[in-house]
Scaffold this active site. Sequence first.
Site, PDB file in Angstrom:
ATOM      1  N   HIS A  26      36.629  34.879  41.002  1.00  0.00           N
ATOM      2  CA  HIS A  26      38.080  34.936  41.241  1.00  0.00           C
ATOM      3  C   HIS A  26      38.480  33.974  42.360  1.00  0.00           C
ATOM      4  O   HIS A  26      39.484  33.270  42.265  1.00  0.00           O
ATOM      5  CB  HIS A  26      38.494  36.369  41.639  1.00  0.00           C
ATOM      6  CG  HIS A  26      38.293  37.394  40.560  1.00  0.00           C
ATOM      7  ND1 HIS A  26      37.659  38.591  40.775  1.00  0.00           N
ATOM      8  CD2 HIS A  26      38.658  37.389  39.251  1.00  0.00           C
ATOM      9  CE1 HIS A  26      37.651  39.302  39.647  1.00  0.00           C
ATOM     10  NE2 HIS A  26      38.235  38.596  38.711  1.00  0.00           N
ATOM     11  N   ARG A  49      35.928  32.672  31.070  1.00  0.00           N
ATOM     12  CA  ARG A  49      34.477  32.504  31.154  1.00  0.00           C
ATOM     13  C   ARG A  49      33.843  32.180  29.814  1.00  0.00           C
ATOM     14  O   ARG A  49      32.858  31.484  29.738  1.00  0.00           O
ATOM     15  CB  ARG A  49      33.833  33.798  31.688  1.00  0.00           C
ATOM     16  CG  ARG A  49      34.023  34.007  33.169  1.00  0.00           C
ATOM     17  CD  ARG A  49      33.700  35.412  33.553  1.00  0.00           C
ATOM     18  NE  ARG A  49      34.650  36.332  32.921  1.00  0.00           N
ATOM     19  CZ  ARG A  49      34.727  37.628  33.171  1.00  0.00           C
ATOM     20  NH1 ARG A  49      33.877  38.181  33.997  1.00  0.00           N
ATOM     21  NH2 ARG A  49      35.628  38.378  32.574  1.00  0.00           N
ATOM     22  N   SER A  83      33.256  41.732  37.305  1.00  0.00           N
ATOM     23  CA  SER A  83      33.519  42.888  38.170  1.00  0.00           C
ATOM     24  C   SER A  83      32.783  44.124  37.651  1.00  0.00           C
ATOM     25  O   SER A  83      32.259  44.915  38.436  1.00  0.00           O
ATOM     26  CB  SER A  83      35.022  43.175  38.235  1.00  0.00           C
ATOM     27  OG  SER A  83      35.690  42.085  38.814  1.00  0.00           O
ATOM     28  N   LYS A 118      47.395  57.276  38.144  1.00  0.00           N
ATOM     29  CA  LYS A 118      46.129  57.515  37.450  1.00  0.00           C
ATOM     30  C   LYS A 118      45.102  56.435  37.799  1.00  0.00           C
ATOM     31  O   LYS A 118      44.620  55.699  36.946  1.00  0.00           O
ATOM     32  CB  LYS A 118      46.338  57.615  35.947  1.00  0.00           C
ATOM     33  CG  LYS A 118      47.219  56.529  35.389  1.00  0.00           C
ATOM     34  CD  LYS A 118      47.249  56.576  33.877  1.00  0.00           C
ATOM     35  CE  LYS A 118      47.983  55.379  33.334  1.00  0.00           C
ATOM     36  NZ  LYS A 118      47.894  55.224  31.923  1.00  0.00           N
TER      37      LYS A 118
HETATM   38  P1  ADP Z   1      41.809  42.085  34.216  1.00  0.00           P
HETATM   39  O1  ADP Z   1      41.588  43.555  34.393  1.00  0.00           O
HETATM   40  O2  ADP Z   1      43.235  41.684  34.116  1.00  0.00           O
HETATM   41  O3  ADP Z   1      40.946  41.422  33.175  1.00  0.00           O
HETATM   42  P2  ADP Z   1      40.029  40.968  36.219  1.00  0.00           P
HETATM   43  O4  ADP Z   1      40.084  41.343  37.649  1.00  0.00           O
HETATM   44  O5  ADP Z   1      38.831  41.437  35.461  1.00  0.00           O
HETATM   45  O6  ADP Z   1      41.389  41.500  35.624  1.00  0.00           O
HETATM   46  O7  ADP Z   1      40.137  39.401  36.051  1.00  0.00           O
HETATM   47  C1  ADP Z   1      41.258  38.664  36.438  1.00  0.00           C
HETATM   48  C2  ADP Z   1      41.167  37.262  35.841  1.00  0.00           C
HETATM   49  O8  ADP Z   1      40.034  36.577  36.380  1.00  0.00           O
HETATM   50  C3  ADP Z   1      40.977  37.222  34.324  1.00  0.00           C
HETATM   51  O9  ADP Z   1      41.680  36.123  33.813  1.00  0.00           O
HETATM   52  C4  ADP Z   1      39.503  37.045  34.144  1.00  0.00           C
HETATM   53  O10 ADP Z   1      39.189  36.416  32.922  1.00  0.00           O
HETATM   54  C5  ADP Z   1      39.202  36.126  35.324  1.00  0.00           C
HETATM   55  N1  ADP Z   1      37.808  36.178  35.762  1.00  0.00           N
HETATM   56  C6  ADP Z   1      37.044  37.266  35.966  1.00  0.00           C
HETATM   57  N2  ADP Z   1      35.810  36.937  36.396  1.00  0.00           N
HETATM   58  C7  ADP Z   1      35.786  35.576  36.467  1.00  0.00           C
HETATM   59  C8  ADP Z   1      34.781  34.607  36.805  1.00  0.00           C
HETATM   60  N3  ADP Z   1      33.547  34.976  37.166  1.00  0.00           N
HETATM   61  N4  ADP Z   1      35.123  33.301  36.757  1.00  0.00           N
HETATM   62  C9  ADP Z   1      36.374  32.936  36.373  1.00  0.00           C
HETATM   63  N5  ADP Z   1      37.354  33.789  36.022  1.00  0.00           N
HETATM   64  C10 ADP Z   1      37.070  35.099  36.065  1.00  0.00           C
END
Ligand code: ADP
Length: 151
Positions: free
Chosen positions: A18, A92, A130, A42
Site C-alpha cells: 500500500h 497485483r 493484508s 459491525k
Molecule cells: P479492499 O478491502 O478495498 O480490497 P485493501 O486494503 O485490501 O482494501 O486494498 C486496498 C487497495 O490496495 C486495493 O486496490 C488492493 O488491490 C491494493 N493492494 C493491496 N495489497 C497490495 C500490494 N501488495 N501491492 C499493491 N497494491 C495492493
Amino acid sequence: MKRVALFPGSFDPFTKGHEDIVLRGLKLFDEIIISIGYNSGKSQRYFPIETMITKIRETFKSYPQIRVETYAELTASYAQKNGAKYLLRGLRNTTDFEYENSIAQVNRHLNNELESVFLITSPQFASISSSIIREVHRYRGDVSDFLPYTI
Ligand code: ADP
C-alpha cells in the site's frame, strides 16, 4: 485545480505494498487521502482502527499532501464530498483485476466524475496481502518485513 485522489481500502493492516502505491501516486496527484472504509456498527477488523490510523499517519508524517481519514459510506459519495475526482487502487494480479474492474464500473456509475486509476504493484510487493499478514500475526509470526511501521 488541485488533483485530489482517494486511496480507499480496509488496510487491515496497511502494508508496504500500500505504501508503495501511495508514494508512486504522489507523482500523479497533488493530494492523496488514504481512506479507511469502516463501519463502526459491525466492525470485524483484526487490527484496531485507531492503531492503523496512528501507524499510517506516522508513516507519512513528512508528507503534508497525504491525509488519513476513515469513512463509513459509499466510496463514490465520500470522494465527491472531499473534492476527489480520482480513486487510486493497486493491482497485483488477475484476481485483483476482476474485482477492481467491477467496483470501478459501479463507482463510476454512482459518480460520473470519478475516474479510477490503477497502479501495477512493484514486483517486490506483489505477494504481500493484508489477509496473509493477519494469519501470520494471529499465530505469532513475525510480520515486520511486510509493514512500513512497527506494530
Ligand atoms: P479492499 O478491502 O478495498 O480490497 P485493501 O486494503 O485490501 O482494501 O486494498 C486496498 C487497495 O490496495 C486495493 O486496490 C488492493 O488491490 C491494493 N493492494 C493491496 N495489497 C497490495 C500490494 N501488495 N501491492 C499493491 N497494491 C495492493
